[in-house]
Design an enzyme around this catalytic site. Structure first.
Site, PDB file in Angstrom:
ATOM      1  N   GLY A  11      63.940  47.805  25.372  1.00 30.83           N
ATOM      2  CA  GLY A  11      64.090  47.689  26.714  1.00 30.83           C
ATOM      3  C   GLY A  11      63.906  46.203  27.048  1.00 30.83           C
ATOM      4  N   TYR A  14      62.064  43.827  32.875  1.00 31.11           N
ATOM      5  CA  TYR A  14      61.013  42.728  33.561  1.00 31.11           C
ATOM      6  C   TYR A  14      59.777  42.636  32.867  1.00 31.11           C
ATOM      7  CZ  TYR A  14      63.617  42.574  37.857  1.00 31.11           C
ATOM      8  OH  TYR A  14      64.473  42.082  38.698  1.00 31.11           O
ATOM      9  N   GLU A 167      50.984  47.327  30.045  1.00 32.61           N
ATOM     10  CA  GLU A 167      51.038  45.993  30.574  1.00 32.61           C
ATOM     11  C   GLU A 167      50.679  45.781  32.003  1.00 32.61           C
ATOM     12  OE1 GLU A 167      52.123  43.258  28.962  1.00 32.61           O
ATOM     13  OE2 GLU A 167      51.277  42.379  30.784  1.00 32.61           O
ATOM     14  N   ALA A 170      52.071  40.961  36.667  1.00 25.03           N
ATOM     15  CA  ALA A 170      52.697  41.432  37.802  1.00 25.03           C
ATOM     16  C   ALA A 170      53.890  40.140  37.934  1.00 25.03           C
ATOM     17  CB  ALA A 170      51.526  40.951  39.164  1.00 25.03           C
ATOM     18  N   LYS A 226      45.988  52.467  33.042  1.00 19.08           N
ATOM     19  CA  LYS A 226      46.816  51.758  33.727  1.00 19.08           C
ATOM     20  C   LYS A 226      47.394  52.452  35.038  1.00 19.08           C
ATOM     21  CE  LYS A 226      50.435  49.494  34.693  1.00 19.08           C
ATOM     22  NZ  LYS A 226      50.609  48.087  35.155  1.00 19.08           N
ATOM     23  N   ALA A 229      44.442  51.594  37.539  1.00 16.84           N
ATOM     24  CA  ALA A 229      44.638  50.103  38.058  1.00 16.84           C
ATOM     25  C   ALA A 229      45.661  50.110  39.000  1.00 16.84           C
ATOM     26  CB  ALA A 229      44.916  49.233  36.829  1.00 16.84           C
ATOM     27  N   ASN A 230      46.927  50.648  39.009  1.00 15.54           N
ATOM     28  CA  ASN A 230      47.945  50.524  40.091  1.00 15.54           C
ATOM     29  C   ASN A 230      47.235  51.348  41.198  1.00 15.54           C
ATOM     30  OD1 ASN A 230      49.401  48.823  38.807  1.00 15.54           O
ATOM     31  ND2 ASN A 230      51.175  50.163  38.291  1.00 15.54           N
ATOM     32  N   ALA A 274      46.977  42.324  55.141  1.00 16.37           N
ATOM     33  CA  ALA A 274      47.684  43.093  56.035  1.00 16.37           C
ATOM     34  C   ALA A 274      49.203  42.778  55.907  1.00 16.37           C
ATOM     35  CB  ALA A 274      47.356  43.344  57.345  1.00 16.37           C
ATOM     36  N   GLY A 279      55.735  47.431  48.102  1.00 17.24           N
ATOM     37  CA  GLY A 279      57.031  47.861  47.295  1.00 17.24           C
ATOM     38  C   GLY A 279      56.766  47.517  45.872  1.00 17.24           C
ATOM     39  N   CYS A 282      56.841  49.868  40.663  1.00 17.36           N
ATOM     40  CA  CYS A 282      55.566  50.575  40.139  1.00 17.36           C
ATOM     41  C   CYS A 282      54.511  51.334  40.987  1.00 17.36           C
ATOM     42  CB  CYS A 282      54.796  49.620  39.164  1.00 17.36           C
ATOM     43  SG  CYS A 282      55.761  49.045  37.790  1.00 17.36           S
ATOM     44  N   LYS A 345      58.334  40.687  46.891  1.00 17.11           N
ATOM     45  CA  LYS A 345      57.398  39.855  47.237  1.00 17.11           C
ATOM     46  C   LYS A 345      57.731  38.371  46.702  1.00 17.11           C
ATOM     47  CE  LYS A 345      55.210  40.471  42.718  1.00 17.11           C
ATOM     48  NZ  LYS A 345      53.936  40.757  41.858  1.00 17.11           N
TER      49      LYS A 345
HETATM   50  P1  NAD Z   1      63.438  47.605  33.567  1.00 14.16           P
HETATM   51  O1  NAD Z   1      64.181  48.763  34.483  1.00 14.16           O
HETATM   52  O2  NAD Z   1      63.509  46.382  34.245  1.00 14.16           O
HETATM   53  O3  NAD Z   1      63.795  47.741  32.199  1.00 14.16           O
HETATM   54  C1  NAD Z   1      63.745  48.732  31.310  1.00 14.16           C
HETATM   55  C2  NAD Z   1      65.151  48.499  30.333  1.00 14.16           C
HETATM   56  O4  NAD Z   1      64.982  49.545  29.482  1.00 14.16           O
HETATM   57  C3  NAD Z   1      66.313  48.654  31.121  1.00 14.16           C
HETATM   58  O5  NAD Z   1      66.976  47.312  30.841  1.00 14.16           O
HETATM   59  C4  NAD Z   1      67.276  49.804  30.361  1.00 14.16           C
HETATM   60  O6  NAD Z   1      68.509  49.590  30.202  1.00 14.16           O
HETATM   61  C5  NAD Z   1      66.559  49.927  29.052  1.00 14.16           C
HETATM   62  N1  NAD Z   1      66.622  51.043  28.514  1.00 14.16           N
HETATM   63  C6  NAD Z   1      66.243  52.339  28.793  1.00 14.16           C
HETATM   64  N2  NAD Z   1      66.326  53.171  27.882  1.00 14.16           N
HETATM   65  C7  NAD Z   1      66.611  52.454  26.633  1.00 14.16           C
HETATM   66  C8  NAD Z   1      67.017  53.180  25.296  1.00 14.16           C
HETATM   67  N3  NAD Z   1      66.891  54.205  24.905  1.00 14.16           N
HETATM   68  N4  NAD Z   1      67.399  52.021  24.526  1.00 14.16           N
HETATM   69  C9  NAD Z   1      67.396  50.561  24.933  1.00 14.16           C
HETATM   70  N5  NAD Z   1      67.309  50.258  26.142  1.00 14.16           N
HETATM   71  C10 NAD Z   1      66.804  51.239  27.104  1.00 14.16           C
HETATM   72  O7  NAD Z   1      61.962  48.174  33.801  1.00 14.16           O
HETATM   73  P2  NAD Z   1      60.733  47.421  33.904  1.00 14.16           P
HETATM   74  O8  NAD Z   1      60.313  46.839  35.227  1.00 14.16           O
HETATM   75  O9  NAD Z   1      60.766  46.332  32.671  1.00 14.16           O
HETATM   76  O10 NAD Z   1      59.394  48.283  33.550  1.00 14.16           O
HETATM   77  C11 NAD Z   1      59.404  48.949  32.068  1.00 14.16           C
HETATM   78  C12 NAD Z   1      58.026  49.765  32.004  1.00 14.16           C
HETATM   79  O11 NAD Z   1      56.890  48.981  32.332  1.00 14.16           O
HETATM   80  C13 NAD Z   1      57.784  50.966  33.105  1.00 14.16           C
HETATM   81  O12 NAD Z   1      57.066  51.947  32.548  1.00 14.16           O
HETATM   82  C14 NAD Z   1      57.153  50.092  34.081  1.00 14.16           C
HETATM   83  O13 NAD Z   1      56.346  51.047  34.873  1.00 14.16           O
HETATM   84  C15 NAD Z   1      56.140  49.354  33.333  1.00 14.16           C
HETATM   85  N6  NAD Z   1      55.646  48.168  33.929  1.00 14.16           N
HETATM   86  C16 NAD Z   1      56.505  47.342  34.830  1.00 14.16           C
HETATM   87  C17 NAD Z   1      55.919  46.311  35.305  1.00 14.16           C
HETATM   88  C18 NAD Z   1      56.623  45.436  36.139  1.00 14.16           C
HETATM   89  O14 NAD Z   1      56.173  44.546  37.014  1.00 14.16           O
HETATM   90  N7  NAD Z   1      58.059  45.656  36.344  1.00 14.16           N
HETATM   91  C19 NAD Z   1      54.616  45.839  34.998  1.00 14.16           C
HETATM   92  C20 NAD Z   1      53.840  46.719  34.102  1.00 14.16           C
HETATM   93  C21 NAD Z   1      54.451  47.878  33.960  1.00 14.16           C
END
Ligand code: NAD
Length: 498
Positions: A11, A14, A167, A170, A226, A229-230, A274, A279, A282, A345
């Site tokens: 993955g 972000y 993770e 933010a 996790k 916290a959110n 406020a 948005g 998460c 944001k």
């Molecule tokens: P994202 O959608 O930006 O990235 C996820 C990536 O995983 C995508 O690019 C997708 O193509 C890839 N993917 C999915 N299945 C796959 C597979 N089988 N093999 C290879 N790649 C695969 O998501 P994100 O925002 O990075 O969030 C990921 C996780 O982290 C979520 O569970 C989210 O809740 C958590 N999280 C996100 C944040 C945030 O700020 N975005 C912060 C903390 C935790």
């Protein structure tokens, strides 16, 4: 303690991208490969136009050398998922876990299909022992399901140790959050092997994080912490937003309320600004995930309590748009409305769950002509988001994307500020000669009213949004306490995400 020479992260989003870039940066002796199914995303990571905007990210991914930027030699982005898994000693699962849209728990439960698919692939490919780290935010109990998958389909001679390591970064402050986190949380079982695996993971972080900030707990606590916290962060935003409505009804000022109550150390000043509502990808999904868990555990009162956090957020968004309509004589037909800020944001180009999308969609439904501007959200991105909600024809007819804020504002009947980008509150925009703005209404908060009265207030106000810590979800902004028909100054919402 097992030796880690090779890390794979499944993955490249972000979380996976920035987290692994920092881990690679701080552990130059370890090879880190971030893999994804999306060729476009990997191509972008391998180019000079990274797929996400995050202050400081470029510097972590690249290595300045002789004036030209060169990639870090131990950080790779690839679509060869199987190869990277096979080579790895430790694998982060960092895939998306969105809210389920169909089936049991649709609209509330988290969809862990991508987590499961990643686990199956790991089970099929692995011929050497692996430490599997849940980095994605998952429902409590997922580690147990992953163990089941490995037991069922993996080579029985290969040992898999599953850890939870949620993770807390933010978006918008991801690199700072990763470089100096409030805490690193590692959940494991209590067998010797599990504790050794947790130790190996802790060592990776100890390369730059003081040991006392690396907290080890049981695996269920880690998964639930996790979500908790959110939920608590989102709850604070809904709490202050609900108070903003009371302020409007009574003549109290919500910024003054935030300031006054935030001085109480038991309450604290962060996440008390406020706004139009939170948005980001998460907060909503994680609160709904907790709601669903409570329902399935036969705790309806708990479910109702947390659901109200999301309900207030939806109400606040509708309330904001309703006030735009009523400020403009209850008709927006053929009026030009300038919308500044589309990201959920500031300091991110992310529009997932951005309140701007719902707000603009309602303006379109009122037949307004909407002129949009955001410093980091691309034309293609926002048009895709809006088209999904409103259809191609409607978006074509009612929406124009502008390359600068001044064009968006020219001859507008109202100016709606939906993201607290610094450039909207500090720079030139609000000093545009009256000629351009004419009788435009600026729909945004008063310029820090508290600061005018208390000498310490302005630093308090800015620290709210700047230090609002991990996992905040943004709140496209608005001070619900400001009459929408007034021409006002800078918004200073307290945005953040997860
Ligand atoms: P994202 O959608 O930006 O990235 C996820 C990536 O995983 C995508 O690019 C997708 O193509 C890839 N993917 C999915 N299945 C796959 C597979 N089988 N093999 C290879 N790649 C695969 O998501 P994100 O925002 O990075 O969030 C990921 C996780 O982290 C979520 O569970 C989210 O809740 C958590 N999280 C996100 C944040 C945030 O700020 N975005 C912060 C903390 C935790």
């Amino acid at each position: 303690t097992p030796t880690i020479n090779n890390i794979c992260c499944v993955g490249a989003g972000y979380v996976g991208g920035p987290t692994c870039a920092v881990i690679a940066n701080k552990n130059p002796h370890i090879d880190v490969t971030v893999v994804d199914l999306s060729q476009a995303r990997i191509d972008a990571w391998n180019s000079s136009h990274l797929p996400i905007y995050e202050p400081g990210l470029q510097d972590v991914v690249e290595l300045p050398r002789d004036g030209s930027d060169v990639r870090r030699p131990n950080l790779f982005f690839s679509t060869d998922v199987r190869g990277a898994i096979a080579r790895a000693d430790l694998i982060f699962i960092s895939v998306n876990t969105p809210t389920k849209t169909v089936g049991v728990g649709a609209g509330r439960a988290s969809d862990i299909a991508y987590v499961e698919a990643a686990a199956r692939q790991i089970a099929e490919v692995s011929t050497t022992d692996k430490i599997i780290v849940e980095k994605s935010t998952v429902p409590c109990g997922t580690a147990q399901s992953l163990r089941g998958i490995f037991e069922a389909i993996a080579d029985p001679s290969v040992h898999f140790e599953v850890l939870s390591n949620p993770e807390f970064l933010a978006e918008g402050t991801a690199i700072n959050d990763l470089l100096s986190p409030d805490r690193i949380l590692i959940g494991s079982e209590t067998t010797d092997e599990a504790l050794r695996a947790a130790c190996a993971l802790a060592d990776l972080y100890a390369a730059w994080i003081p040991r006392e900030r690396i907290v080890t707990v049981n695996i269920w606590s880690s998964e639930l912490a996790k979500l908790a916290a959110n939920c608590l962060l989102a709850q604070r935003i809904s709490s202050i937003n609900s108070l903003s409505a009371l302020c409007e009804a009574t003549g109290a000022n919500v910024d003054e309320i935030s300031y006054a109550v935030g001085l109480d150390v038991r309450i604290g000043s962060k996440f008390l600004k406020a706004s139009i509502g939170f948005g980001g990808s998460c907060f909503k999904k994680d609160v709904l995930n907790l709601v669903y868990m409570a329902e399935t555990l036969h705790l309806p009162e708990v479910a109702r309590y947390w659901k109200s956090v999301v309900d207030i957020n939806d109400w606040q968004k509708d309330r904001f748009t309703g006030r735009i309509v009523s400020a403009l004589n209850n008709t927006l037909a053929d009026k030009k409305i300038a919308v500044l800020g589309l990201a959920y944001k500031r300091n991110t180009g992310d529009t997932r769950e951005s309140p701007a999308i719902g707000c603009i969609s309602q303006l379109i439904a009122e037949n307004a002509n909407v002129a949009l501007y955001d410093p980091k959200v691309t034309n293609t991105q926002i048009l895709r988001d809006l088209t999904l909600e409103n259809g191609h024809e409607s978006v074509n007819r009612h929406v124009t994307y502008c390359e600068d804020p001044y064009t968006a504002c020219e001859n507008a009947a109202a100016l709606v500020i939906l993201t607290e980008w610094d450039e909207f509150k500090t720079d030139k925009l609000l000093h545009v000669p009256p000629l351009n703005l004419g009788r435009t209404h600026i729909l945004a908060p008063e310029p820090e009213p508290v600061a005018e009265r208390a000498s310490t207030a302005s630093s308090v106000a800015s620290s709210q949004s700047e230090t609002a810590s991990n996992d905040e979800v943004p709140q496209p902004n608005e001070d619900a306490g400001t009459p929408l028909t007034s021409v006002a100054g800078s918004p200073e919402p307290d945005f953040a995400e997860n």
